[in-house]
Design an enzyme around this catalytic site. Structure first.
Site, PDB file in Angstrom:
ATOM      1  N   GLY A 103       0.819   6.476   4.021  1.00  0.00           N
ATOM      2  CA  GLY A 103      -0.164   7.499   4.359  1.00  0.00           C
ATOM      3  C   GLY A 103       0.405   8.898   4.214  1.00  0.00           C
ATOM      4  O   GLY A 103      -0.283   9.823   3.761  1.00  0.00           O
ATOM      5  N   ILE A 121       0.842  -1.206   0.000  1.00  0.00           N
ATOM      6  CA  ILE A 121       0.000   0.000   0.000  1.00  0.00           C
ATOM      7  C   ILE A 121       0.870   1.247   0.000  1.00  0.00           C
ATOM      8  O   ILE A 121       2.049   1.205   0.366  1.00  0.00           O
ATOM      9  CB  ILE A 121      -0.956   0.021   1.212  1.00  0.00           C
ATOM     10  CG1 ILE A 121      -0.177   0.062   2.529  1.00  0.00           C
ATOM     11  CG2 ILE A 121      -1.901  -1.174   1.173  1.00  0.00           C
ATOM     12  CD1 ILE A 121      -1.048   0.198   3.773  1.00  0.00           C
TER      13      ILE A 121
END
Length: 285
Positions: free
Chosen positions: A211, A208
């Site tokens: 953030g 992923i």
């Protein structure tokens, strides 16, 4: 218990010298998608050393994270599995504009430990100052799955209401397939963002995006559209990481003007606008 809240809060702050230069700033800007189109004069503010402006979110990686989430997780009272760790939120307060090069002292400590029952939240505070005084303060909220339940303070829980009415501005920003691999060169080496096998152990189908990469992409969109490209107008920037982003997806960034602030909501276009950033506020002059 892997997290000893009392011991973590009582631990001596860690202080060290950090430094950065224009190359570090340029690499960070490229890692959050700057430079397209490559000859665009507005983009050259982020990529060309002779006219370099520093996006304030660079402060989250200056000096390779100062001191960085992974290093902070080795502080007294904390012993956790990286596969259970997620970045829950980030707050950045600017005391002065971030210079394109500098040397400063970074002081890091655990400012709070919250017990959410099935998880713990660590607030890792880093205060950075140079010879002229304070530069910025970073608070990283780190979510550790499976480490709650000791009966401690649950901490704040109320989120912000969504702004009323249509956004003042909506933009879409593509995330390149290699973006996490480029962004991690700025100092966040968590294998969750690069190693497919590690990502599967953590419960994700593939690596992923960081953030903080989404965080930087979002601030750049706000500065470029609603703040006239003036990075020095940003005074503070906070968000809650509400969902993941996979490299190759598209961010939809919706912005609402408020008095002295911009409220922002970010979602993943390809997953039916699944929330990515929530409770997001950029305070500015």
């Amino acid at each position: 218990m892997p997290i000893d809240a009392a011991k973590a809060l009582a631990a001596e702050p860690r202080t060290g010298e950090i430094s950065w230069n224009s190359k570090d700033v340029q690499l960070y800007h490229l890692g959050i998608g700057a430079g397209l189109p490559a000859t665009d004069l507005d983009e050259l503010r982020y990529t060309l050393e002779s006219r370099l402006h520093v996006l304030p979110s660079f402060a989250t990686v200056a000096g390779s994270g100062s001191p960085g989430v992974i290093k902070s997780l080795s502080m007294p009272g904390i012993e956790v599995d990286l596969a259970r760790v997620l970045h829950g939120g980030q707050t950045l307060t600017l005391h002065r504009p971030v210079p394109a090069a500098g040397t400063a002292t970074a002081t890091g400590r655990i400012a709070a430990v919250y017990d959410k029952g099935t998880a713990a939240i660590l607030v890792m505070r880093t205060e950075v100052a140079d010879a002229d005084g304070p530069l910025w303060t970073n608070d990283a909220q780190i979510f550790v799955r499976g480490e709650g339940g000791w009966g401690g303070d649950r901490g704040p829980s109320a989120g912000l209401d969504m702004p009323a009415g249509d956004p003042d501005k909506t933009v879409e920003r593509p995330v390149r397939e290699d973006q996490a691999l480029l962004y991690r060169l700025s100092g966040d080496w968590n294998p969750l963002h690069a190693d497919p096998e590690f990502a599967k152990l953590a419960g994700f189908e593939r690596p992923i995006l960081h953030g903080l990469c989404t965080y930087g992409m979002t601030l750049k969109a706000v500065v470029d559209t609603l703040l006239g490209g003036f990075v020095t107008r940003v005074r503070s920037y906070r968000t809650r990481f509400a969902g993941i982003v996979y490299p190759g997806e598209t961010l939809r960034i919706r912005m609402w003007r408020q008095d002295g602030a911009v409220r922002v909501a970010v979602s993943a276009v390809e997953r039916d606008d699944a929330p990515v950033l929530a409770d997001t506020v950029v305070e500015h002059t």
